[in-house]
Design an enzyme around this catalytic site. Sequence first.
Site, PDB file in Angstrom:
ATOM      1  N   GLU A   1       1.708  -0.248  -4.771  1.00  0.00           N
ATOM      2  CA  GLU A   1       0.670   0.996  -5.126  1.00  0.00           C
ATOM      3  C   GLU A   1       1.918   2.285  -4.979  1.00  0.00           C
ATOM      4  O   GLU A   1       1.987   2.394  -3.957  1.00  0.00           O
ATOM      5  CB  GLU A   1      -0.508   1.303  -4.087  1.00  0.00           C
ATOM      6  CG  GLU A   1      -1.249   2.344  -4.526  1.00  0.00           C
ATOM      7  CD  GLU A   1      -2.046   2.775  -3.353  1.00  0.00           C
ATOM      8  OE1 GLU A   1      -3.193   3.450  -3.803  1.00  0.00           O
ATOM      9  OE2 GLU A   1      -1.804   2.413  -2.232  1.00  0.00           O
TER      10      GLU A   1
ATOM     11  N   HIS B   1      -7.734   7.016 -14.056  1.00  0.00           N
ATOM     12  CA  HIS B   1      -8.064   8.305 -14.246  1.00  0.00           C
ATOM     13  C   HIS B   1      -8.377   8.707 -15.714  1.00  0.00           C
ATOM     14  O   HIS B   1      -9.374   9.359 -15.973  1.00  0.00           O
ATOM     15  CB  HIS B   1      -7.073   9.331 -13.825  1.00  0.00           C
ATOM     16  CG  HIS B   1      -6.584   9.039 -12.429  1.00  0.00           C
ATOM     17  ND1 HIS B   1      -7.313   8.285 -11.250  1.00  0.00           N
ATOM     18  CD2 HIS B   1      -5.481   9.654 -11.628  1.00  0.00           C
ATOM     19  CE1 HIS B   1      -6.836   8.256 -10.290  1.00  0.00           C
ATOM     20  NE2 HIS B   1      -5.804   9.131 -10.399  1.00  0.00           N
TER      21      HIS B   1
ATOM     22  N   ASP C   1      -2.394   4.399 -11.726  1.00  0.00           N
ATOM     23  CA  ASP C   1      -3.422   5.370 -11.475  1.00  0.00           C
ATOM     24  C   ASP C   1      -3.970   6.123 -12.739  1.00  0.00           C
ATOM     25  O   ASP C   1      -5.014   6.582 -12.986  1.00  0.00           O
ATOM     26  CB  ASP C   1      -3.274   6.450 -10.562  1.00  0.00           C
ATOM     27  CG  ASP C   1      -3.041   5.673  -8.997  1.00  0.00           C
ATOM     28  OD1 ASP C   1      -3.716   4.824  -8.850  1.00  0.00           O
ATOM     29  OD2 ASP C   1      -2.762   6.329  -8.072  1.00  0.00           O
TER      30      ASP C   1
ATOM     31  N   ASP D   1       0.684  -1.236  -0.115  1.00  0.00           N
ATOM     32  CA  ASP D   1       0.046  -0.106  -0.073  1.00  0.00           C
ATOM     33  C   ASP D   1       0.878   1.375  -0.089  1.00  0.00           C
ATOM     34  O   ASP D   1       1.776   1.473   0.961  1.00  0.00           O
ATOM     35  CB  ASP D   1      -0.861   0.101   1.145  1.00  0.00           C
ATOM     36  CG  ASP D   1      -1.692   1.272   1.378  1.00  0.00           C
ATOM     37  OD1 ASP D   1      -2.731   1.482   0.367  1.00  0.00           O
ATOM     38  OD2 ASP D   1      -1.687   2.024   2.076  1.00  0.00           O
TER      39      ASP D   1
ATOM     40  N   HIS E   1       4.774   5.350  -1.695  1.00  0.00           N
ATOM     41  CA  HIS E   1       5.054   6.852  -2.005  1.00  0.00           C
ATOM     42  C   HIS E   1       5.226   7.462  -0.638  1.00  0.00           C
ATOM     43  O   HIS E   1       5.819   8.440  -0.391  1.00  0.00           O
ATOM     44  CB  HIS E   1       4.356   7.616  -2.889  1.00  0.00           C
ATOM     45  CG  HIS E   1       2.647   7.378  -2.646  1.00  0.00           C
ATOM     46  ND1 HIS E   1       2.135   6.623  -3.364  1.00  0.00           N
ATOM     47  CD2 HIS E   1       2.013   8.174  -1.818  1.00  0.00           C
ATOM     48  CE1 HIS E   1       0.847   6.381  -2.707  1.00  0.00           C
ATOM     49  NE2 HIS E   1       0.858   7.574  -1.773  1.00  0.00           N
TER      50      HIS E   1
END
Length: 571
Positions: free
Chosen positions: A258, A287, A283, A221, A224
């Site tokens: 992620e 998006h 992502d 998870d 970053h």
Amino acid sequence: MQRDELGYYQAVADDVTAGSRYFYRLSGGSERPDPASRFQPEGVHGPSAVVDPSGFPWTDDAWKSPLLEETVFYELHVGTFTREGTFAAVIPHLDRLADLGVTTIELMPIAQFPGTRNWGYDGTYPFATQNSYGSPHDLQKLVDAAHAKNLAVALDVVYNHLGPEGNYLSEYGPYFTNYYQTPWGAALNFDGPYSDEVRFFYIQSVLYWLEHFHIDALRLDAIHSIYDASALPFLAELSQSVKALSTRLGREIHVIAESDLNDARTISPIERGGIGMDAQWSDDFHHSVHTLLTGENSGYYADFGDIHHLAVTLHNGWYYSGQYSRARKRRHGNTPPPGSEHFVVCSQNHDQVGNRAMGQRLSSLVSFESLKLAAGTTILSSFVPLLFMGEEYGETAPFLYCTSHGDPQLADAVRRGREAEFAQFQWQGSVPDPQAESTFAASKLNPSLASEEPHRTLQRFYKTLLQFRRDRKLTEARQIAITEYPAEKALLTLRAAGSILLAGLFHFGETPATLTVQLQPGTWESRINSSDAEWLGQGALPPSLVGSDSVQVHMQPRSFVLLEHSSPLLE
């Protein structure tokens, strides 16, 4: 207990058996659970229980997990996937998922969290299975049953922070640092004084799940928010440890990150300056698809909305590779490495659904035709697809953020924080109370919908797409060209899959369109057409087209067609 030179305390206790409960008594008299507890039968504040994971009678000696490029993930939340909300209750659904074409069920975090209702990202015991889901034995039974159905099991793990309630780790040592801060609280100490032992603690958690529960893949998870400036980052050390375990056990184990950094180092080998993750969530793919389907443009969606974003992402794996990002107000990303198997893509997941104020799925936001288009764009891509539980039949229940904290002040802080979070999305109105049991209950799946129309057709459509993907080995397909049609919001993809050519036309426009496309001479058969009457569509193309430099293809709104060249002339 006796303290050793590294600061660990040790003692030998006689007459201890599996199930025995215990606390540690710290200096000052406080009694605390074991931070490395394997089971907390009375919750985050109760005593720890001794577990013997080696006693389970595994039957999966012949099991081989799928290659990453052959994987189709199915993300599920144990608490809301079934009415019972347990590991055991997932098992009767395994046949259906295998028949659908899924290869891997991905469990959202199951490490012990406070109460009985939570997404799992507030876990405080990285080695313990959530007591309301079942015992460690119950998790082993689920994994063993999945392997018997030819399904792998991936586990979502959280190594960027611990939840606030039941978090006693700081009383045991310097597990946290004030040098960094995450959006969810104190950052873990992976590069400061005494960080070697903190890293060891978490890597042992990784190896525990993989070895003793036969987990096939990990999803890390929000890496970053794992801060580490050391020469050998914690995540690289984690990758090395998993690869060593994979070699020792003789089985494929994948680590998937992620990350919203769009940083090639995430999936680059350690010897080339990367951290050695096998893949990462994209992502930008979600998006790009979401904004084309919904028209939403607030928050991070402000960076997307054109067919060009999707075209570039389909080619590269992500869009932002150094361009200016309006949402971030700075340049974002770098050039991704080649290899479609490095990117896990989806049109829905727990974050993108659950982080909406009302937890709406795509089925509540767009038309049936758009749902089919989203499915085709995702599953027929060259990337590794991920489905979110219930997506395959158009589940209508929301997936709402839920907690069951025992501390009233903490519960109130979560409510206020949840409401403030949606200011960036210009949300007007109240947000469902995360603490309310009704919020959790509203998120339970209703799989009986799959026996009704149009849900039944949508599920059959998903199964057809997954079968085609498997038969044509789409992850191995070589990208030849992507042609954009900006005015029509459409694109044409041309790929070589083995000895055949595949042309995909994806039309995101809201009105019918006629596209002029260039197709190699010969006959092109229509293999899957979302607008076909078989899929409750509005009208289909002819069953075949003759390729030339200028073929007119009439497309229904929000539709796609996949064409296959029957006699390709590959150069």
